[in-house]
Design a protein around this motif. Structure first.
Motif, PDB file in Angstrom:
ATOM      1  N   MET A   1       0.840  -1.199   0.000  1.00 33.02           N
ATOM      2  CA  MET A   1       0.000   0.000   0.000  1.00 33.02           C
ATOM      3  C   MET A   1       0.874   1.247   0.000  1.00 33.02           C
ATOM      4  N   VAL A   2       0.589   2.182  -0.913  1.00 33.96           N
ATOM      5  CA  VAL A   2       1.379   3.396  -1.056  1.00 33.96           C
ATOM      6  C   VAL A   2       0.774   4.489  -0.182  1.00 33.96           C
ATOM      7  N   THR A   3       1.618   5.153   0.597  1.00 34.50           N
ATOM      8  CA  THR A   3       1.175   6.267   1.448  1.00 34.50           C
ATOM      9  C   THR A   3       1.259   7.553   0.656  1.00 34.50           C
ATOM     10  N   LYS A   4       0.129   8.253   0.532  1.00 35.74           N
ATOM     11  CA  LYS A   4       0.079   9.494  -0.236  1.00 35.74           C
ATOM     12  C   LYS A   4       0.304  10.670   0.699  1.00 35.74           C
ATOM     13  N   VAL A   5       1.290  11.516   0.340  1.00 26.08           N
ATOM     14  CA  VAL A   5       1.746  12.590   1.221  1.00 26.08           C
ATOM     15  C   VAL A   5       1.595  13.936   0.527  1.00 26.08           C
ATOM     16  N   LEU A   6       1.157  14.938   1.304  1.00 23.86           N
ATOM     17  CA  LEU A   6       1.119  16.328   0.866  1.00 23.86           C
ATOM     18  C   LEU A   6       2.112  17.104   1.724  1.00 23.86           C
ATOM     19  N   LEU A   7       2.997  17.880   1.096  1.00 28.65           N
ATOM     20  CA  LEU A   7       4.039  18.625   1.800  1.00 28.65           C
ATOM     21  C   LEU A   7       3.754  20.118   1.689  1.00 28.65           C
ATOM     22  N   ALA A   8       3.714  20.797   2.845  1.00 27.08           N
ATOM     23  CA  ALA A   8       3.467  22.238   2.873  1.00 27.08           C
ATOM     24  C   ALA A   8       4.637  22.934   3.551  1.00 27.08           C
ATOM     25  N   SER A   9       5.363  23.780   2.795  1.00 28.78           N
ATOM     26  CA  SER A   9       6.510  24.506   3.333  1.00 28.78           C
ATOM     27  C   SER A   9       6.793  25.722   2.457  1.00 28.78           C
ATOM     28  N   PRO A  10       7.124  26.852   3.078  1.00 24.45           N
ATOM     29  CA  PRO A  10       7.461  28.040   2.269  1.00 24.45           C
ATOM     30  C   PRO A  10       8.916  28.077   1.848  1.00 24.45           C
ATOM     31  N   ASP A  11       9.733  27.160   2.374  1.00 19.02           N
ATOM     32  CA  ASP A  11      11.182  27.187   2.139  1.00 19.02           C
ATOM     33  C   ASP A  11      11.529  26.298   0.947  1.00 19.02           C
ATOM     34  N   ASP A  56       5.240  22.340   7.554  1.00 18.95           N
ATOM     35  CA  ASP A  56       6.401  23.055   8.071  1.00 18.95           C
ATOM     36  C   ASP A  56       5.913  24.088   9.094  1.00 18.95           C
ATOM     37  N   GLU A  57       6.580  24.165  10.228  1.00 17.71           N
ATOM     38  CA  GLU A  57       6.171  25.130  11.265  1.00 17.71           C
ATOM     39  C   GLU A  57       6.320  26.569  10.793  1.00 17.71           C
ATOM     40  N   GLN A  58       7.052  26.803   9.701  1.00 18.52           N
ATOM     41  CA  GLN A  58       7.258  28.147   9.173  1.00 18.52           C
ATOM     42  C   GLN A  58       6.164  28.584   8.197  1.00 18.52           C
ATOM     43  N   VAL A  59       5.178  27.705   7.921  1.00 17.84           N
ATOM     44  CA  VAL A  59       4.095  28.060   6.990  1.00 17.84           C
ATOM     45  C   VAL A  59       3.327  29.254   7.523  1.00 17.84           C
ATOM     46  N   ASP A  60       2.929  30.160   6.607  1.00 21.31           N
ATOM     47  CA  ASP A  60       2.164  31.367   6.968  1.00 21.31           C
ATOM     48  C   ASP A  60       2.873  32.171   8.056  1.00 21.31           C
ATOM     49  N   SER A  61       4.132  32.451   7.787  1.00 21.25           N
ATOM     50  CA  SER A  61       4.938  33.298   8.688  1.00 21.25           C
ATOM     51  C   SER A  61       5.019  32.736  10.098  1.00 21.25           C
ATOM     52  N   GLY A  62       5.301  31.436  10.194  1.00 17.82           N
ATOM     53  CA  GLY A  62       5.499  30.805  11.488  1.00 17.82           C
ATOM     54  C   GLY A  62       4.225  30.307  12.157  1.00 17.82           C
ATOM     55  N   ARG A  63       3.104  30.275  11.461  1.00 16.54           N
ATOM     56  CA  ARG A  63       1.842  29.815  12.031  1.00 16.54           C
ATOM     57  C   ARG A  63       1.552  28.358  11.654  1.00 16.54           C
ATOM     58  N   GLY A  64       2.571  27.581  11.502  1.00 20.32           N
ATOM     59  CA  GLY A  64       2.398  26.189  11.093  1.00 20.32           C
ATOM     60  C   GLY A  64       1.554  25.381  12.064  1.00 20.32           C
ATOM     61  N   LEU A  65       1.743  25.609  13.381  1.00 20.44           N
ATOM     62  CA  LEU A  65       0.960  24.863  14.376  1.00 20.44           C
ATOM     63  C   LEU A  65      -0.528  25.196  14.259  1.00 20.44           C
ATOM     64  N   ALA A  66      -0.844  26.461  14.032  1.00 18.16           N
ATOM     65  CA  ALA A  66      -2.252  26.861  13.875  1.00 18.16           C
ATOM     66  C   ALA A  66      -2.848  26.252  12.605  1.00 18.16           C
ATOM     67  N   VAL A  67      -2.058  26.207  11.550  1.00 18.28           N
ATOM     68  CA  VAL A  67      -2.529  25.581  10.299  1.00 18.28           C
ATOM     69  C   VAL A  67      -2.804  24.102  10.526  1.00 18.28           C
ATOM     70  N   ALA A  68      -1.905  23.421  11.246  1.00 22.62           N
ATOM     71  CA  ALA A  68      -2.091  21.994  11.523  1.00 22.62           C
ATOM     72  C   ALA A  68      -3.346  21.753  12.351  1.00 22.62           C
ATOM     73  N   ARG A  69      -3.559  22.620  13.338  1.00 22.16           N
ATOM     74  CA  ARG A  69      -4.751  22.476  14.190  1.00 22.16           C
ATOM     75  C   ARG A  69      -6.026  22.659  13.359  1.00 22.16           C
ATOM     76  N   SER A  70      -6.046  23.659  12.506  1.00 21.36           N
ATOM     77  CA  SER A  70      -7.226  23.943  11.690  1.00 21.36           C
ATOM     78  C   SER A  70      -7.510  22.818  10.697  1.00 21.36           C
ATOM     79  N   VAL A  71      -6.484  22.361  10.011  1.00 24.00           N
ATOM     80  CA  VAL A  71      -6.665  21.290   9.030  1.00 24.00           C
ATOM     81  C   VAL A  71      -7.071  19.987   9.711  1.00 24.00           C
ATOM     82  N   GLY A  72      -6.462  19.696  10.849  1.00 25.31           N
ATOM     83  CA  GLY A  72      -6.794  18.464  11.559  1.00 25.31           C
ATOM     84  C   GLY A  72      -8.231  18.438  12.048  1.00 25.31           C
ATOM     85  N   ALA A  73      -8.736  19.599  12.497  1.00 28.26           N
ATOM     86  CA  ALA A  73     -10.121  19.659  12.968  1.00 28.26           C
ATOM     87  C   ALA A  73     -11.099  19.462  11.824  1.00 28.26           C
ATOM     88  N   ALA A  74     -10.767  20.018  10.649  1.00 19.48           N
ATOM     89  CA  ALA A  74     -11.653  19.874   9.500  1.00 19.48           C
ATOM     90  C   ALA A  74     -11.522  18.507   8.832  1.00 19.48           C
TER      91      ALA A  74
END
Length: 518
Positions: A1-11, A56-74
């Motif tokens: 089984m292949v694991t499908k990954v999405l990568l989010a980073s501004p760097d 990446d924790e640097q997404v949206d000018s260092g708001r990576g944790l907030a992005v993760a929380r929002s996406v995980g809830a949805a």
């Protein structure tokens, strides 16, 4: 089984390194890379089968944790992994608080990256398997979206009837997602201050408690999440918030009925896409049916929902309608899955008094049968047959009640009147025939009398001979009531027609000119 990954980073360097590392892993597929939070939402919509999101924790000018929380809830069944500079205890704690399942550092080796991602993917597979098992066992919530082909077809009424018919055996949530002109609260006779739009700002932290605090108990056991009182607030609803609401409803209620109205927005498109079943309401008139055909085609073009995945419901059907169910199916170009009969005056009164959920009638019965099919409590070999049967039973019951009541009384009054009218018409026709026959006989007798006068010199004998000849042309009742007037210039015959209609006396009078023979 292949694991499908999405990568989010501004760097760019991080994206390049992670892409090279993941390219070496056979069991991992890097589906897409994005650089900001808005692109994450778009990618998730485009790839609904993703297993892991690396943020990446640097997404949206260092708001990576907030992005993760929002996406995980949805997206509670998506595995989220935080990408940090240094993976220490503090980073692990912050990642867990944001809802992430694991943490990776930028300098992690290939083996460590593969191990962490595969571990998260196994958790995702187990969670999705458990949810699927619950769904097969009837324990997971089912979301049903109800849309209208155009305004005024009764979308809110149908949604209300479906919810009311299921509340006796299930926990049912009713959501008014017609954000500009929703009126379910008025139909239920309740006044609301909170609405579904109030959930937009906390979409990333949606919980059952928040959902309960925003909704209202209404008569009949339903739980209503209403539309905003101010229609312009509907613009505040986003696609991400709509998805969070649908997911929360799925885990809060056994069945959630969502009225999305007739206007397609980004938010209502998400609801239609995420729902387990979609119902398109039409009425038996050409404008609504043509609009339904265009709506189905638009949903398919926009990849919102295929036509085969939409149940078309014909509302307010009546046997006296010019547009029949078969004709409606030809116009819409798909099968009519359900028919709800017109409730008539009693149903209209129930709507005006906000007592629809406590009333009963043919419309309630037909909607209950269809709701049972949508909720999955019956074997769905042919859902339209079950609904057609409900409609037949409802209309047959209404026909029997009329036969026992109004129709019998009306027939008893109308039959003597109809018989009297028919008899009078028949007598008038007979009288007309008698008068016409007398007219023909009088004309013939007058011509024979005039011919006799023309052949003989004028005198009393000639007049008596002409009168005798004219009367000889008449027989029976025509002769007994006839008189003949003879003069040198003409002969007149007057016949009284036999009386067919009492009190009516008709006379046929004809005069013939005398032509002298030279």
């Amino acid at each position: 089984m292949v694991t499908k990954v999405l990568l989010a980073s501004p760097d760019e360097r991080t994206l390049e390194r992670m892409s090279q590392v993941l390219a070496e892993a056979e069991a991992i597929s890097l589906v897409q890379v994005v650089r900001d939070a808005s692109s994450v939402d778009e990618a998730l919509v485009r790839h609904p089968d993703l297993d892991v999101l690396v943020v990446d924790e640097q997404v949206d000018s260092g708001r990576g944790l907030a992005v993760a929380r929002s996406v995980g809830a949805a997206n509670p069944l998506l595995g989220v992994v935080m990408l940090v500079d240094q993976a220490g205890p503090e980073q692990f704690a912050a990642a867990m608080d944001s809802g992430a399942r694991s943490v990776l550092s930028r300098t992690s080796s290939l083996a460590e990256i593969v191990s962490r991602l595969e571990s998260v993917a196994q958790w995702v597979a187990a969670a999705r398997s458990a949810v699927s098992a619950d769904a097969r066992g009837g324990r997971a919530g089912r979301v049903i979206a109800v849309a209208g082909a155009k305004g005024g077809v009764g979308t809110s009424t149908v949604a209300l009837l479906l919810a009311q018919s299921l509340v006796a055996t299930r926990s049912v949530g009713l959501v008014d997602f017609d954000l500009q002109s929703g009126d379910l609260a008025a139909y239920l006779g309740v006044h609301t201050r909170r609405s579904v739009v109030d959930l937009v700002d906390i979409a990333g932290e949606m919980t059952g408690r928040i959902l309960r605090e925003t909704s209202y108990d209404v008569p009949g056991g339903l739980r209503l999440l209403s539309a905003p009182n101010d229609g312009e607030r509907g613009e505040e609803m986003t696609a991400r918030a709509a998805r969070s609401v649908v997911n929360a409803l799925r885990y809060q209620y056994e069945v959630a009925i969502i009225d999305v109205g007739s206007h397609l927005t980004e938010a209502t498109a998400v609801v239609l896409e995420e729902a387990d079943a979609a119902v398109l309401v039409v009425t038996p008139d050409l404008p609504a049916l043509r609009s339904a055909r265009r709506t189905l085609a638009m949903w398919e073009r926009l990849v919102i929902r295929p036509q085969a995945g939409v149940q078309v419901l014909l509302n307010r059907q009546n046997r006296r309608n010019e547009v029949t169910e078969s004709l409606a199916a030809k116009i819409v170009e798909t099968r009519i899955a359900a028919t709800v009969p017109d409730g008539g005056q009693p149903f209209e009164s129930a709507m005006n008094t906000a007592s629809v959920v406590t009333a009963s009638g043919p419309a309630h019965s037909a909607a209950a049968k269809f709701a049972a099919v949508l909720a999955g409590s019956e074997v769905e070999e042919n859902p339209a047959d079950a609904v057609d049967e409900a409609y037949a039973e409802a209309t047959a019951g209404r026909g029997r009640r009329r036969a026992r009541g109004n129709d019998d009384g009306q027939s008893a009054v109308e039959m003597p009147v109809a018989f009297t009218v028919a008899l009078l018409v028949l007598l008038l026709c007979g009288q007309g025939i008698a008068w016409g026959t007398g007219y023909l006989l009088a004309r013939n007798a007058a011509h024979e009398g005039a011919r006799t006068v023309g052949l003989q010199p004028w005198g009393p004998a000639t007049a008596g001979s002409a009168r005798t000849v004219a009367l000889d042309e008449l027989t029976g009742p025509w002769r007994s009531g006839a008189t003949v007037d003879v003069s040198p210039s003409d002969v007149s015959v007057h016949i009284v027609a036999p009386t067919v209609v009492p009190g009516v006396r008709l006379t046929s009078s004809v005069s013939a000119q005398v032509q002298r023979e030279q």
